[in-house]
Scaffold this active site. Structure first.
Site, PDB file in Angstrom:
ATOM      1  N   GLY A 152       5.298  36.481  29.034  1.00 12.06           N
ATOM      2  CA  GLY A 152       4.640  34.862  30.098  1.00 12.06           C
ATOM      3  C   GLY A 152       4.893  35.306  31.626  1.00 12.06           C
ATOM      4  O   GLY A 152       3.758  34.463  32.180  1.00 12.06           O
ATOM      5  N   TYR A 153       6.329  35.400  32.144  1.00 10.11           N
ATOM      6  CA  TYR A 153       6.163  35.066  33.803  1.00 10.11           C
ATOM      7  C   TYR A 153       5.605  36.015  34.685  1.00 10.11           C
ATOM      8  O   TYR A 153       4.785  35.323  35.732  1.00 10.11           O
ATOM      9  CB  TYR A 153       7.591  35.143  33.338  1.00 10.11           C
ATOM     10  CG  TYR A 153       8.248  35.271  34.664  1.00 10.11           C
ATOM     11  CD1 TYR A 153       7.552  33.979  35.744  1.00 10.11           C
ATOM     12  CD2 TYR A 153       8.605  36.450  35.531  1.00 10.11           C
ATOM     13  CE1 TYR A 153       7.980  34.139  37.536  1.00 10.11           C
ATOM     14  CE2 TYR A 153       9.358  36.487  36.678  1.00 10.11           C
ATOM     15  CZ  TYR A 153       9.442  35.028  37.656  1.00 10.11           C
ATOM     16  OH  TYR A 153       9.519  34.904  39.159  1.00 10.11           O
TER      17      TYR A 153
END
Length: 244
Positions: A152-153
């Site tokens: 996600g990051y």
């Protein structure tokens, strides 16, 4: 103020890499507008450190994803110092979890800060920077490392890299550089939060230099791109001690 004084807006400037970047730019005689999201005391401490050393700085609260607040941050820098030459967009958040378990509300919050926030800050920078200026965004070396839990990051930072490379080309003829710095594991609260000693030690041992990076290491790269590094443009600089 002298018309030759350069001015920087530093988002995320109250802590970590942003704080160190603000302090480092001030040593080069650059006036600094320290943008912060919530911790006024930390931001004012940065201003006090700069002014105590003979520099010039102000602190301005701004949610980087709020276009009105970001415009006000740039307005404050222009009103206080006469213009803006450098933008260091260091504000960011990080949530870690495997894709299968990722909370989508947390993903949306991360996108709001890391993707929309970068776009909003870069939009103001593209409209306002004077000739000879520099925009410096932040990606991550995790994109190359592809570590589990970081999807996600890393996805938000992939968006930052795409924006950086395209904006550099959109500013043709403006004499404004646009680059991203992609740190490797760096000893900041953002990185250390939630990691046990064994995990930190393992990651510190990965680069050939066998240590974590420091905010000071990254700030030196920022200072180069903000000042003498005029021929570096449309690039992602992987400042990670050789980890990838």
């Amino acid at each position: 103020m002298s018309s030759s004084t350069r001015v920087a807006v530093v988002t995320g400037g109250s802590r970590g890499i942003g704080r160190q970047a603000a302090l480092r730019l001030a040593t080069d005689g650059i006036a600094v507008a320290v943008g912060y999201g919530g911790n006024q005391a930390q931001a004012e401490a940065v201003v006090a450190a700069v002014t105590g050393a003979g520099g010039r700085a102000i602190a301005v609260r701004a949610d980087v994803a709020d276009e009105t607040a970001v415009a006000a941050l740039f307005d404050a820098a222009e009103a206080s110092f006469g213009g803006v030459d450098v933008v260091v967009h260091a504000a960011g958040v990080m949530t870690l979890a495997p894709v299968a378990e990722f909370d989508l509300d947390a993903l949306d919050r991360m996108h709001r800060t890391n993707v929309r926030g970068t776009f909003v800050v870069n939009q103001q920078a593209a409209r306002r920077l004077r000739r000879g200026g520099a925009i410096i965004n932040f990606s991550t070396s995790i994109i190359g490392l592809a570590l589990p839990g970081y999807a996600g990051y890393a996805a938000t930072k992939g968006a930052v890299e795409a924006l950086t490379l395209i904006l550099a080309r959109e500013l043709r003829g403006r004499d404004v550089t646009v680059n991203a710095v992609a740190p490797g594991p760096t000893a900041t609260d953002l990185f250390l939060d939630g990691k046990d000693e064994e995990t930190v030690a393992r990651m510190a041992a990965q680069p050939p230099l066998e240590r974590l990076g420091t905010p000071e290491d990254i700030a030196e790269v920022v200072a180069f791109l903000a000042g003498p590094g005029r021929w570096v443009n449309g690039q992602v600089v992987r400042a990670n001690g050789g980890i990838t």
